[in-house]
Design a protein around this motif. Sequence first.
Motif, PDB file in Angstrom:
ATOM      1  N   MET A 277       0.842  -1.189   0.000  1.00  0.00           N
ATOM      2  CA  MET A 277       0.000   0.000   0.000  1.00  0.00           C
ATOM      3  C   MET A 277       0.882   1.245   0.000  1.00  0.00           C
ATOM      4  SD  MET A 277      -2.756   1.304   2.810  1.00  0.00           S
ATOM      5  CE  MET A 277      -1.429   1.596   3.955  1.00  0.00           C
ATOM      6  N   ILE A 278       0.566   2.207  -0.868  1.00  0.00           N
ATOM      7  CA  ILE A 278       1.333   3.441  -0.973  1.00  0.00           C
ATOM      8  C   ILE A 278       0.438   4.602  -0.568  1.00  0.00           C
ATOM      9  CG2 ILE A 278       2.590   4.975  -2.515  1.00  0.00           C
ATOM     10  CD1 ILE A 278       3.286   2.569  -4.213  1.00  0.00           C
ATOM     11  N   VAL A 279       0.865   5.343   0.445  1.00  0.00           N
ATOM     12  CA  VAL A 279       0.145   6.522   0.908  1.00  0.00           C
ATOM     13  C   VAL A 279       1.024   7.726   0.646  1.00  0.00           C
ATOM     14  CG1 VAL A 279      -0.886   7.692   2.878  1.00  0.00           C
ATOM     15  CG2 VAL A 279      -1.079   5.206   2.669  1.00  0.00           C
ATOM     16  N   GLU A 280       0.523   8.633  -0.179  1.00  0.00           N
ATOM     17  CA  GLU A 280       1.292   9.822  -0.509  1.00  0.00           C
ATOM     18  C   GLU A 280       1.216  10.820   0.642  1.00  0.00           C
ATOM     19  OE1 GLU A 280       3.237  10.406  -2.965  1.00  0.00           O
ATOM     20  OE2 GLU A 280       2.809   8.562  -4.078  1.00  0.00           O
ATOM     21  N   PRO A 281       2.354  11.214   1.204  1.00  0.00           N
ATOM     22  CA  PRO A 281       2.324  12.156   2.317  1.00  0.00           C
ATOM     23  C   PRO A 281       1.987  13.560   1.834  1.00  0.00           C
ATOM     24  CG  PRO A 281       4.593  11.692   1.690  1.00  0.00           C
ATOM     25  CD  PRO A 281       3.723  10.794   0.851  1.00  0.00           C
ATOM     26  N   LEU A 282       1.341  14.325   2.711  1.00  0.00           N
ATOM     27  CA  LEU A 282       1.024  15.716   2.415  1.00  0.00           C
ATOM     28  C   LEU A 282       2.248  16.568   2.732  1.00  0.00           C
ATOM     29  CD1 LEU A 282      -1.091  17.915   1.702  1.00  0.00           C
ATOM     30  CD2 LEU A 282      -1.627  18.014   4.145  1.00  0.00           C
ATOM     31  N   VAL A 283       2.696  17.318   1.753  1.00  0.00           N
ATOM     32  CA  VAL A 283       3.882  18.159   1.921  1.00  0.00           C
ATOM     33  C   VAL A 283       3.451  19.615   1.864  1.00  0.00           C
ATOM     34  CG1 VAL A 283       6.161  18.754   1.031  1.00  0.00           C
ATOM     35  CG2 VAL A 283       5.329  16.397   0.856  1.00  0.00           C
ATOM     36  N   LEU A 284       3.751  20.371   2.926  1.00  0.00           N
ATOM     37  CA  LEU A 284       3.422  21.788   3.006  1.00  0.00           C
ATOM     38  C   LEU A 284       4.715  22.598   2.996  1.00  0.00           C
ATOM     39  CD1 LEU A 284       0.622  21.667   5.732  1.00  0.00           C
ATOM     40  CD2 LEU A 284       0.351  21.679   3.245  1.00  0.00           C
ATOM     41  N   HIS A 285       4.723  23.652   2.208  1.00  0.00           N
ATOM     42  CA  HIS A 285       5.938  24.452   2.052  1.00  0.00           C
ATOM     43  C   HIS A 285       5.846  25.818   2.707  1.00  0.00           C
ATOM     44  CE1 HIS A 285       7.502  21.528  -0.859  1.00  0.00           C
ATOM     45  NE2 HIS A 285       6.292  21.525  -1.408  1.00  0.00           N
ATOM     46  N   HIS A 286       4.641  26.246   3.081  1.00  0.00           N
ATOM     47  CA  HIS A 286       4.457  27.597   3.609  1.00  0.00           C
ATOM     48  C   HIS A 286       3.794  27.507   4.973  1.00  0.00           C
ATOM     49  CE1 HIS A 286       5.457  29.222  -0.365  1.00  0.00           C
ATOM     50  NE2 HIS A 286       4.722  28.227  -0.854  1.00  0.00           N
ATOM     51  N   ALA A 287       4.315  28.289   5.909  1.00  0.00           N
ATOM     52  CA  ALA A 287       3.855  28.193   7.293  1.00  0.00           C
ATOM     53  C   ALA A 287       2.731  29.166   7.630  1.00  0.00           C
ATOM     54  CB  ALA A 287       5.032  28.441   8.257  1.00  0.00           C
TER      55      ALA A 287
ATOM     56  N   ALA B 246       3.751   6.423   7.613  1.00  0.00           N
ATOM     57  CA  ALA B 246       3.093   7.218   6.579  1.00  0.00           C
ATOM     58  C   ALA B 246       1.577   7.120   6.695  1.00  0.00           C
ATOM     59  CB  ALA B 246       3.542   6.757   5.192  1.00  0.00           C
ATOM     60  N   TYR B 247       1.079   5.935   7.050  1.00  0.00           N
ATOM     61  CA  TYR B 247      -0.361   5.756   7.217  1.00  0.00           C
ATOM     62  C   TYR B 247      -0.870   6.565   8.408  1.00  0.00           C
ATOM     63  CZ  TYR B 247      -4.834   3.279   7.460  1.00  0.00           C
ATOM     64  OH  TYR B 247      -6.159   2.973   7.464  1.00  0.00           O
ATOM     65  N   ASP B 248      -0.129   6.546   9.514  1.00  0.00           N
ATOM     66  CA  ASP B 248      -0.520   7.335  10.688  1.00  0.00           C
ATOM     67  C   ASP B 248      -0.511   8.823  10.379  1.00  0.00           C
ATOM     68  OD1 ASP B 248      -0.808   5.026  12.109  1.00  0.00           O
ATOM     69  OD2 ASP B 248       1.121   5.169  13.143  1.00  0.00           O
ATOM     70  N   GLN B 249       0.493   9.281   9.625  1.00  0.00           N
ATOM     71  CA  GLN B 249       0.548  10.695   9.262  1.00  0.00           C
ATOM     72  C   GLN B 249      -0.624  11.077   8.371  1.00  0.00           C
ATOM     73  OE1 GLN B 249       2.954  13.068  10.352  1.00  0.00           O
ATOM     74  NE2 GLN B 249       1.292  14.335   9.549  1.00  0.00           N
ATOM     75  N   ALA B 250      -1.002  10.191   7.446  1.00  0.00           N
ATOM     76  CA  ALA B 250      -2.147  10.464   6.581  1.00  0.00           C
ATOM     77  C   ALA B 250      -3.433  10.529   7.390  1.00  0.00           C
ATOM     78  CB  ALA B 250      -2.243   9.382   5.500  1.00  0.00           C
ATOM     79  N   ARG B 251      -3.565   9.666   8.377  1.00  0.00           N
ATOM     80  CA  ARG B 251      -4.761   9.720   9.216  1.00  0.00           C
ATOM     81  C   ARG B 251      -4.815  11.009  10.024  1.00  0.00           C
ATOM     82  NH1 ARG B 251      -5.480   4.047  12.268  1.00  0.00           N
ATOM     83  NH2 ARG B 251      -3.225   4.172  12.648  1.00  0.00           N
ATOM     84  N   ASP B 252      -3.679  11.418  10.560  1.00  0.00           N
ATOM     85  CA  ASP B 252      -3.633  12.647  11.342  1.00  0.00           C
ATOM     86  C   ASP B 252      -3.937  13.867  10.470  1.00  0.00           C
ATOM     87  OD1 ASP B 252      -2.718  13.949  14.006  1.00  0.00           O
ATOM     88  OD2 ASP B 252      -1.517  14.996  12.492  1.00  0.00           O
TER      89      ASP B 252
END
Length: 525
Positions: free
Chosen positions: A1-11, A48-54
């Motif tokens: 299973m591949i879960v793409e992480p959310l990447v944020l560049h601006h705070a 990665a799955y836990d981060q996607a859920r959060d």
Amino acid sequence: MIVEPLVLHHARKTTLLGLREAFSALPPPPPALSFPEYIALPGDDRDAYDQARDDFLRLTLRVPTPEQDICARILAKLISSNPRRKNSRRGLMISAPMFYGKTELALLLSRSIEHAHAARNPDYADHGHVPVVWTEMTDHSTGKALLAQIVEFLAPTISLPQQITTDRLRKLAVDLLHTHRTKLLVIDEAHKLGGAEPSSIIKALQNESSATVVLVGIDLGGGKAFGSGDGLQVTMRCDTVALRKVDITTDEGSALWRRWVAIFDRNLPLCGHTPGTLTRNATALHNAAGGQLAVLAMIVERLVAAILDDPARRDELVTRERLFTVLDVLRHTTPVRHKDRTGRPRGSRVTDTRAWPIRPKWHRFESPRSYALRQCRAAGVPFDFVERGLTAPAQPYIYRVWGDEVAAAATVEAAAGRPSGHYQRLKRFAQPDPALTYPNGSCAACAQQGNMWSNSDTIARTGVCAIPANPCGQVPARPRSHNQPFPTTSLRRRSSAGSGVWSPRAASTPACTLERERWCATTRP
């Protein structure tokens, strides 16, 4: 299973790229897995799955509110009518106390305006359209600072002269709003604007720009910024929407609150989650959150985080014990007053066989300061005298005098004449182990030590305490009645001025832990 992480560049949202990133940061729910399937994942995939859920829980999962519908209708009318007005253009005020979800509501409204403009103009970004401008005020912000934020948002590469006048800056901001076809100007934390000057600037923006101004802040109608003078004129030009607590004593409020809880319950991103526990405890959640949606969302986030952060968990089911553990941890921000099944408030006793399903009202977290404060109250000594003795001009707060809690406890114990380890013992009794089970009819502290008596009235009548020890680790010299006052330690300050050292004159301890608990219930800060 591949879960793409959310990447944020601006705070921050006060830049164009940061605001558009906030609009698009809506991660979908991760695929549902059973707990055995989750355990079978490799370590990196589980992270990665836990981060996607959060991310889904904190950024995407939202519930509809009546205020959101009202604001959306108001903004639709204002955005349509304001460009046809030549003066006295109207705006919107979103006002509420802190932690009511004002900024989140403004972000939802702004996202809807941006998406609606994008649907009508697919190439709007290439054409330089900026439908929404977001600004955020700080303490004592001026109208000139507001104009500078607007200019920097729309033209981040522009170099403003240091001596630019407010009038010149206002004209530049109005021209940029017109050039970029801005429809919505959001001013967050608007209550921090001080004086008449910011209000006159906002009134000028309403007169000269067709952008609809949205003011978001605390008690905007009654504050000094918008409660008098030009600020009152701005208030009269705005439609005000106040966010309030949900009252579940009414049929409408009860239905709304249970609908919110049910939405969270159905969409919790937990493995093998079966909805029902949150919905059945909707009343307890209302008591804990005080009817505030933002606090309810925080409770749900903490509940999921507590489950995911437990490395020894064998499932991810939402149980009553897990839920009320989170509610107890959040007591310092959301006071909880639980009731038993008869509807009567619980006192200092646990009347259930489960391990801390509901904690007594006397429960508080112990700290070096609260410990010192209780010792002073017990001794009848003003706490400010002790605080001056235990602090210094360079470190005026008792919280920051010591580098660690052990040193703080040792200093306070020595000053109060208590034996070494006294603070830690009281802290352990004030914060019992939730894994233990407390028999029916026993107080929490004594039951934790495996001690129990049948009826406190019998003890009070006979004056005999069957408990061989008490939380202080000492045995009383003679039996005492529970109706007698709690014996205290008297403290006397040394004659040397400024020494800040206290010495004990007499020390004694309560006859049993029930007496200790009753004393804590009436004297804890």
